[in-house]
Design a protein around this motif. Structure first.
Motif, PDB file in Angstrom:
ATOM      1  N   ASP A  21       4.721   6.151  16.685  1.00 32.47           N
ATOM      2  CA  ASP A  21       5.092   7.320  17.476  1.00 32.47           C
ATOM      3  C   ASP A  21       4.661   7.075  18.920  1.00 32.47           C
ATOM      4  N   TYR A  22       5.636   7.129  19.847  1.00 34.67           N
ATOM      5  CA  TYR A  22       5.327   7.001  21.276  1.00 34.67           C
ATOM      6  C   TYR A  22       5.668   8.318  21.928  1.00 34.67           C
ATOM      7  N   ASP A  23       4.711   9.105  22.320  1.00 30.58           N
ATOM      8  CA  ASP A  23       5.011  10.352  23.039  1.00 30.58           C
ATOM      9  C   ASP A  23       6.175  11.121  22.422  1.00 30.58           C
ATOM     10  N   LYS A  26       9.830   8.836  17.603  1.00 33.54           N
ATOM     11  CA  LYS A  26       9.405   8.318  16.301  1.00 33.54           C
ATOM     12  C   LYS A  26      10.158   7.035  15.985  1.00 33.54           C
ATOM     13  N   LEU A  27       9.417   6.037  15.509  1.00 34.37           N
ATOM     14  CA  LEU A  27      10.058   4.789  15.106  1.00 34.37           C
ATOM     15  C   LEU A  27       9.682   4.529  13.659  1.00 34.37           C
ATOM     16  N   ASP A  28      10.631   4.104  12.865  1.00 30.19           N
ATOM     17  CA  ASP A  28      10.248   3.668  11.518  1.00 30.19           C
ATOM     18  C   ASP A  28      11.058   2.448  11.114  1.00 30.19           C
ATOM     19  N   GLY A  46      15.534   1.052  24.931  1.00 31.39           N
ATOM     20  CA  GLY A  46      14.737   2.155  24.387  1.00 31.39           C
ATOM     21  C   GLY A  46      14.878   2.344  22.892  1.00 31.39           C
ATOM     22  N   SER A  47      15.602   1.450  22.212  1.00 38.84           N
ATOM     23  CA  SER A  47      15.802   1.635  20.764  1.00 38.84           C
ATOM     24  C   SER A  47      14.587   1.186  19.947  1.00 38.84           C
ATOM     25  N   GLY A  48      13.678   0.429  20.571  1.00 40.96           N
ATOM     26  CA  GLY A  48      12.439   0.078  19.865  1.00 40.96           C
ATOM     27  C   GLY A  48      12.240  -1.402  19.595  1.00 40.96           C
TER      28      GLY A  48
HETATM   29  N1  ATP Z   1       3.568   2.261  26.342  1.00 41.34           N
HETATM   30  C1  ATP Z   1       4.440   3.228  26.036  1.00 41.34           C
HETATM   31  N2  ATP Z   1       4.081   4.527  26.089  1.00 41.34           N
HETATM   32  C2  ATP Z   1       4.937   5.520  25.765  1.00 41.34           C
HETATM   33  N3  ATP Z   1       6.189   5.288  25.343  1.00 41.34           N
HETATM   34  C3  ATP Z   1       6.615   4.031  25.285  1.00 41.34           C
HETATM   35  C4  ATP Z   1       5.776   2.923  25.617  1.00 41.34           C
HETATM   36  N4  ATP Z   1       6.456   1.777  25.429  1.00 41.34           N
HETATM   37  C5  ATP Z   1       7.681   2.150  25.012  1.00 41.34           C
HETATM   38  N5  ATP Z   1       7.776   3.490  24.912  1.00 41.34           N
HETATM   39  C6  ATP Z   1       8.954   4.256  24.460  1.00 41.34           C
HETATM   40  O1  ATP Z   1       9.241   3.842  23.130  1.00 41.34           O
HETATM   41  C7  ATP Z   1      10.638   3.692  22.950  1.00 41.34           C
HETATM   42  C8  ATP Z   1      10.972   2.271  22.516  1.00 41.34           C
HETATM   43  O2  ATP Z   1      10.666   1.386  23.586  1.00 41.34           O
HETATM   44  P1  ATP Z   1      10.847  -0.175  23.476  1.00 41.34           P
HETATM   45  O3  ATP Z   1      10.261  -0.781  24.709  1.00 41.34           O
HETATM   46  O4  ATP Z   1      10.357  -0.647  22.169  1.00 41.34           O
HETATM   47  O5  ATP Z   1      12.449  -0.299  23.514  1.00 41.34           O
HETATM   48  P2  ATP Z   1      13.354  -1.573  23.730  1.00 41.34           P
HETATM   49  O6  ATP Z   1      14.446  -1.476  22.723  1.00 41.34           O
HETATM   50  O7  ATP Z   1      12.541  -2.808  23.721  1.00 41.34           O
HETATM   51  O8  ATP Z   1      13.955  -1.306  25.180  1.00 41.34           O
HETATM   52  P3  ATP Z   1      14.465  -2.331  26.333  1.00 41.34           P
HETATM   53  O9  ATP Z   1      15.695  -2.972  25.811  1.00 41.34           O
HETATM   54  O10 ATP Z   1      14.761  -1.403  27.492  1.00 41.34           O
HETATM   55  O11 ATP Z   1      13.357  -3.288  26.633  1.00 41.34           O
HETATM   56  C9  ATP Z   1      11.286   4.121  24.259  1.00 41.34           C
HETATM   57  O12 ATP Z   1      11.649   5.459  24.128  1.00 41.34           O
HETATM   58  C10 ATP Z   1      10.181   3.948  25.273  1.00 41.34           C
HETATM   59  O13 ATP Z   1      10.330   4.866  26.347  1.00 41.34           O
END
Ligand code: ATP
Length: 247
Positions: A21-23, A26-28, A46-48
Protein backbone atom coordinates in the motif's frame (compact mmCIF):
# COMPACT_ATOMS: atom_id res chain seq x y z
CA UNK A 1 26.20 -30.87 -7.98
CA UNK A 2 22.70 -29.69 -7.06
CA UNK A 3 23.99 -26.13 -6.68
CA UNK A 4 25.58 -26.42 -10.11
CA UNK A 5 22.32 -27.55 -11.71
CA UNK A 6 20.44 -24.73 -9.94
CA UNK A 7 22.98 -22.16 -11.07
CA UNK A 8 22.61 -23.33 -14.64
CA UNK A 9 18.83 -23.43 -14.65
CA UNK A 10 18.14 -20.32 -12.55
CA UNK A 11 15.67 -20.00 -9.69
CA UNK A 12 12.00 -19.14 -9.77
CA UNK A 13 10.76 -15.92 -8.18
CA UNK A 14 7.34 -16.02 -6.59
CA UNK A 15 5.21 -13.27 -5.11
CA UNK A 16 2.77 -15.31 -3.06
CA UNK A 17 -0.38 -13.30 -2.41
CA UNK A 18 1.68 -10.21 -1.62
CA UNK A 19 -0.04 -6.92 -0.89
CA UNK A 20 1.41 -3.46 -0.55
CA UNK A 21 0.00 0.00 0.00
CA UNK A 22 1.46 3.36 -1.08
CA UNK A 23 -0.53 6.31 0.24
CA UNK A 24 -3.83 4.58 -0.48
CA UNK A 25 -2.71 2.95 -3.77
CA UNK A 26 -3.20 -0.76 -3.19
CA UNK A 27 -1.02 -3.26 -5.00
CA UNK A 28 -1.42 -7.01 -4.93
CA UNK A 29 0.67 -9.56 -6.74
CA UNK A 30 0.31 -13.31 -6.95
CA UNK A 31 2.56 -14.71 -9.66
CA UNK A 32 5.63 -16.77 -10.40
CA UNK A 33 8.47 -15.74 -12.67
CA UNK A 34 9.88 -18.76 -14.49
CA UNK A 35 13.34 -19.94 -13.46
CA UNK A 36 16.14 -19.00 -15.81
CA UNK A 37 13.94 -16.96 -18.16
CA UNK A 38 13.78 -13.29 -19.11
CA UNK A 39 10.36 -11.85 -18.28
CA UNK A 40 9.40 -8.36 -19.39
CA UNK A 41 7.36 -6.44 -16.82
CA UNK A 42 5.20 -3.93 -18.65
CA UNK A 43 2.31 -1.61 -17.97
CA UNK A 44 1.30 2.03 -17.83
CA UNK A 45 3.14 4.56 -15.73
CA UNK A 46 2.19 4.14 -12.06
CA UNK A 47 0.88 0.59 -12.52
CA UNK A 48 3.39 -0.80 -10.00
CA UNK A 49 6.31 -2.18 -12.02
CA UNK A 50 9.08 -0.64 -9.91
CA UNK A 51 7.22 -1.56 -6.74
CA UNK A 52 7.06 -5.18 -7.87
CA UNK A 53 10.82 -5.22 -8.42
CA UNK A 54 11.42 -3.47 -5.10
CA UNK A 55 9.43 -6.18 -3.32
CA UNK A 56 11.64 -8.83 -4.90
CA UNK A 57 14.82 -6.88 -4.13
CA UNK A 58 13.77 -6.19 -0.53
CA UNK A 59 13.69 -2.39 -0.79
CA UNK A 60 10.02 -2.73 0.12
CA UNK A 61 8.43 -5.34 2.39
CA UNK A 62 4.90 -6.59 1.66
CA UNK A 63 2.09 -5.90 4.10
CA UNK A 64 0.93 -9.49 3.68
CA UNK A 65 2.07 -12.47 1.65
CA UNK A 66 5.50 -13.90 0.92
CA UNK A 67 8.44 -13.41 -1.42
CA UNK A 68 9.90 -16.76 -2.44
CA UNK A 69 13.13 -17.06 -4.40
CA UNK A 70 14.12 -20.55 -5.46
CA UNK A 71 11.37 -21.77 -3.12
CA UNK A 72 12.98 -20.13 -0.06
CA UNK A 73 11.16 -17.48 1.93
CA UNK A 74 12.96 -14.10 1.71
CA UNK A 75 9.99 -11.97 2.77
CA UNK A 76 11.82 -10.38 5.69
CA UNK A 77 15.40 -10.68 4.42
CA UNK A 78 17.40 -7.50 3.83
CA UNK A 79 18.34 -6.63 0.23
CA UNK A 80 21.95 -7.76 0.74
CA UNK A 81 20.81 -11.18 1.97
CA UNK A 82 18.80 -11.85 -1.18
CA UNK A 83 20.21 -13.74 -4.19
CA UNK A 84 19.37 -10.72 -6.32
CA UNK A 85 21.14 -7.90 -8.20
CA UNK A 86 19.43 -4.81 -9.54
CA UNK A 87 20.25 -2.25 -12.22
CA UNK A 88 18.30 1.02 -12.23
CA UNK A 89 17.65 3.58 -14.94
CA UNK A 90 20.29 5.89 -13.47
CA UNK A 91 22.34 6.74 -10.40
CA UNK A 92 23.83 3.26 -10.24
CA UNK A 93 27.42 4.42 -9.78
CA UNK A 94 29.50 6.15 -7.12
CA UNK A 95 30.83 9.35 -8.68
CA UNK A 96 34.15 9.34 -6.77
CA UNK A 97 35.03 5.73 -7.62
CA UNK A 98 36.51 4.66 -10.93
CA UNK A 99 35.02 2.02 -13.22
CA UNK A 100 36.98 -0.91 -11.77
CA UNK A 101 36.12 0.14 -8.21
CA UNK A 102 32.43 0.57 -9.02
CA UNK A 103 32.40 -2.94 -10.46
CA UNK A 104 34.53 -4.28 -7.59
CA UNK A 105 31.81 -3.21 -5.14
CA UNK A 106 29.78 -6.08 -6.54
CA UNK A 107 32.38 -8.46 -5.08
CA UNK A 108 33.06 -6.65 -1.82
CA UNK A 109 31.25 -3.60 -0.41
CA UNK A 110 34.52 -2.58 1.33
CA UNK A 111 36.54 -3.16 -1.85
CA UNK A 112 38.77 -5.74 -0.22
CA UNK A 113 39.40 -7.76 -3.33
CA UNK A 114 41.70 -10.74 -3.69
CA UNK A 115 43.41 -11.85 -6.88
CA UNK A 116 40.46 -13.98 -7.98
CA UNK A 117 38.09 -11.03 -7.41
CA UNK A 118 40.29 -8.73 -9.53
CA UNK A 119 40.29 -11.30 -12.28
CA UNK A 120 36.46 -11.64 -12.08
CA UNK A 121 36.17 -7.84 -12.34
CA UNK A 122 38.54 -7.77 -15.33
CA UNK A 123 36.49 -10.51 -17.04
CA UNK A 124 33.22 -8.62 -16.46
CA UNK A 125 34.75 -5.40 -17.82
CA UNK A 126 35.94 -7.23 -20.92
CA UNK A 127 32.54 -8.94 -21.32
CA UNK A 128 30.75 -5.59 -21.21
CA UNK A 129 33.18 -3.88 -23.58
CA UNK A 130 34.81 -1.70 -20.92
CA UNK A 131 38.36 -3.02 -21.18
CA UNK A 132 40.82 -0.08 -21.11
CA UNK A 133 38.38 2.20 -19.26
CA UNK A 134 39.05 0.81 -15.77
CA UNK A 135 40.49 4.03 -14.33
CA UNK A 136 37.84 6.41 -15.64
CA UNK A 137 35.37 8.10 -13.35
CA UNK A 138 31.64 7.81 -14.15
CA UNK A 139 31.52 11.43 -15.38
CA UNK A 140 34.15 10.53 -17.99
CA UNK A 141 31.85 7.91 -19.52
CA UNK A 142 28.88 8.06 -21.90
CA UNK A 143 25.41 7.13 -20.63
CA UNK A 144 25.67 3.74 -22.32
CA UNK A 145 29.07 3.06 -20.80
CA UNK A 146 27.77 3.93 -17.34
CA UNK A 147 24.99 1.37 -17.76
CA UNK A 148 27.59 -1.17 -18.88
CA UNK A 149 29.44 -0.56 -15.62
CA UNK A 150 26.22 -1.14 -13.67
CA UNK A 151 25.63 -4.35 -15.61
CA UNK A 152 29.23 -5.48 -15.04
CA UNK A 153 28.79 -4.94 -11.30
CA UNK A 154 25.60 -7.01 -11.34
CA UNK A 155 27.49 -9.77 -13.19
CA UNK A 156 30.35 -9.97 -10.69
CA UNK A 157 27.81 -10.30 -7.87
CA UNK A 158 26.89 -13.56 -9.55
CA UNK A 159 23.39 -13.77 -8.09
CA UNK A 160 20.82 -15.97 -9.83
CA UNK A 161 18.19 -13.22 -10.09
CA UNK A 162 18.77 -9.99 -12.03
CA UNK A 163 16.29 -7.12 -11.80
CA UNK A 164 16.48 -4.51 -14.56
CA UNK A 165 14.35 -1.42 -13.92
CA UNK A 166 14.31 0.42 -17.27
CA UNK A 167 18.11 0.32 -17.36
CA UNK A 168 18.43 1.48 -20.96
CA UNK A 169 15.51 3.90 -21.13
CA UNK A 170 17.70 6.97 -21.48
CA UNK A 171 19.76 5.54 -24.34
CA UNK A 172 19.13 6.05 -28.04
CA UNK A 173 17.65 3.19 -30.07
CA UNK A 174 20.92 1.80 -31.52
CA UNK A 175 22.69 1.78 -28.16
CA UNK A 176 19.62 0.31 -26.49
CA UNK A 177 19.58 -2.56 -28.94
CA UNK A 178 23.28 -3.15 -28.35
CA UNK A 179 22.71 -3.28 -24.59
CA UNK A 180 19.73 -5.61 -24.96
CA UNK A 181 21.83 -7.93 -27.10
CA UNK A 182 24.52 -7.86 -24.42
CA UNK A 183 21.94 -8.86 -21.78
CA UNK A 184 20.69 -11.65 -24.04
CA UNK A 185 24.24 -12.89 -24.68
CA UNK A 186 25.09 -12.90 -20.98
CA UNK A 187 21.81 -14.69 -20.26
CA UNK A 188 22.64 -17.34 -22.88
CA UNK A 189 25.90 -18.05 -21.06
CA UNK A 190 24.45 -17.83 -17.56
CA UNK A 191 20.70 -18.35 -17.41
CA UNK A 192 19.77 -16.02 -14.60
CA UNK A 193 16.13 -15.29 -13.89
CA UNK A 194 15.73 -11.77 -15.25
CA UNK A 195 12.81 -9.41 -14.54
CA UNK A 196 13.03 -6.58 -17.00
CA UNK A 197 10.87 -3.47 -16.66
CA UNK A 198 10.44 -1.67 -19.96
CA UNK A 199 7.96 0.63 -21.66
CA UNK A 200 9.22 -0.41 -25.09
CA UNK A 201 7.31 -3.26 -26.72
CA UNK A 202 10.20 -3.88 -29.12
CA UNK A 203 12.62 -4.33 -26.21
CA UNK A 204 10.41 -7.03 -24.71
CA UNK A 205 10.07 -8.65 -28.09
CA UNK A 206 13.82 -8.63 -28.61
CA UNK A 207 14.91 -10.45 -25.46
CA UNK A 208 12.00 -11.64 -23.28
CA UNK A 209 10.46 -15.08 -23.40
CA UNK A 210 7.57 -14.07 -21.13
CA UNK A 211 5.62 -10.90 -20.44
CA UNK A 212 3.60 -9.82 -17.42
CA UNK A 213 1.32 -6.83 -17.83
CA UNK A 214 0.30 -4.68 -14.87
CA UNK A 215 -2.56 -2.24 -14.48
CA UNK A 216 -3.47 -0.36 -11.30
CA UNK A 217 -1.26 -2.40 -9.00
CA UNK A 218 -1.95 -5.92 -10.17
CA UNK A 219 -1.18 -8.29 -13.01
CA UNK A 220 -3.96 -8.27 -15.59
CA UNK A 221 -2.28 -10.48 -18.21
CA UNK A 222 0.71 -12.80 -18.42
CA UNK A 223 2.02 -15.27 -20.97
CA UNK A 224 4.72 -15.85 -23.52
CA UNK A 225 6.01 -12.94 -25.56
CA UNK A 226 5.02 -14.90 -28.68
CA UNK A 227 1.39 -14.93 -27.46
CA UNK A 228 1.45 -11.32 -26.30
CA UNK A 229 2.69 -10.08 -29.64
CA UNK A 230 0.40 -12.25 -31.75
CA UNK A 231 -2.83 -10.92 -33.22
CA UNK A 232 -4.69 -12.70 -30.37
CA UNK A 233 -2.60 -11.04 -27.61
CA UNK A 234 -4.34 -9.52 -24.59
CA UNK A 235 -6.44 -6.55 -25.74
CA UNK A 236 -5.33 -4.19 -22.95
CA UNK A 237 -1.70 -4.95 -23.73
CA UNK A 238 -2.22 -4.35 -27.43
CA UNK A 239 -3.80 -0.97 -26.76
CA UNK A 240 -0.90 -0.09 -24.46
CA UNK A 241 1.76 -1.42 -26.87
CA UNK A 242 0.16 0.44 -29.77
CA UNK A 243 0.32 3.71 -27.88
CA UNK A 244 3.96 3.08 -26.90
CA UNK A 245 5.22 1.74 -30.20
CA UNK A 246 6.78 5.00 -31.30
CA UNK A 247 8.16 6.12 -27.93
N1 ATP B 1 7.89 6.17 -2.47
C1 ATP B 1 6.60 6.26 -2.79
N2 ATP B 1 5.71 6.82 -1.94
C2 ATP B 1 4.40 6.90 -2.23
N3 ATP B 1 3.87 6.40 -3.35
C3 ATP B 1 4.68 5.85 -4.24
C4 ATP B 1 6.09 5.73 -4.02
N4 ATP B 1 6.65 5.09 -5.06
C5 ATP B 1 5.64 4.83 -5.92
N5 ATP B 1 4.47 5.27 -5.43
C6 ATP B 1 3.14 5.14 -6.07
O1 ATP B 1 2.90 3.75 -6.23
C7 ATP B 1 2.32 3.50 -7.50
C8 ATP B 1 3.18 2.53 -8.30
O2 ATP B 1 4.41 3.17 -8.61
P1 ATP B 1 5.57 2.45 -9.39
O3 ATP B 1 6.76 3.35 -9.37
O4 ATP B 1 5.73 1.07 -8.90
O5 ATP B 1 4.95 2.41 -10.88
P2 ATP B 1 5.66 2.09 -12.25
O6 ATP B 1 4.73 1.18 -12.99
O7 ATP B 1 7.04 1.60 -12.04
O8 ATP B 1 5.66 3.51 -12.96
P3 ATP B 1 6.66 4.16 -14.06
O9 ATP B 1 6.45 3.40 -15.32
O10 ATP B 1 6.17 5.58 -14.17
O11 ATP B 1 8.06 4.07 -13.53
C9 ATP B 1 2.12 4.86 -8.16
O12 ATP B 1 0.81 5.26 -7.90
C10 ATP B 1 3.11 5.74 -7.44
O13 ATP B 1 2.66 7.09 -7.41
Amino acid sequence: MIAEVLARSGVSVRLDETTFDYDGMKLDFDLTFAAGEITAVMGPSGSGKSTLLNLVAGFEVPLTGRVLIGGDDYTNASPSERPVSMVFQENNLFAHLDVAQNVGLGRSPSLTLDKADHSTVADALARTGLGGKERRLPRELSGGERQRVALARALVRDRPVLLLDEPFASLGPALREEMLDLVAAVHAERPMTILFVTHQPEDARRIARNVVFLEDGSVTASGTAADFFSADGPAAFQRYAGSNAGR
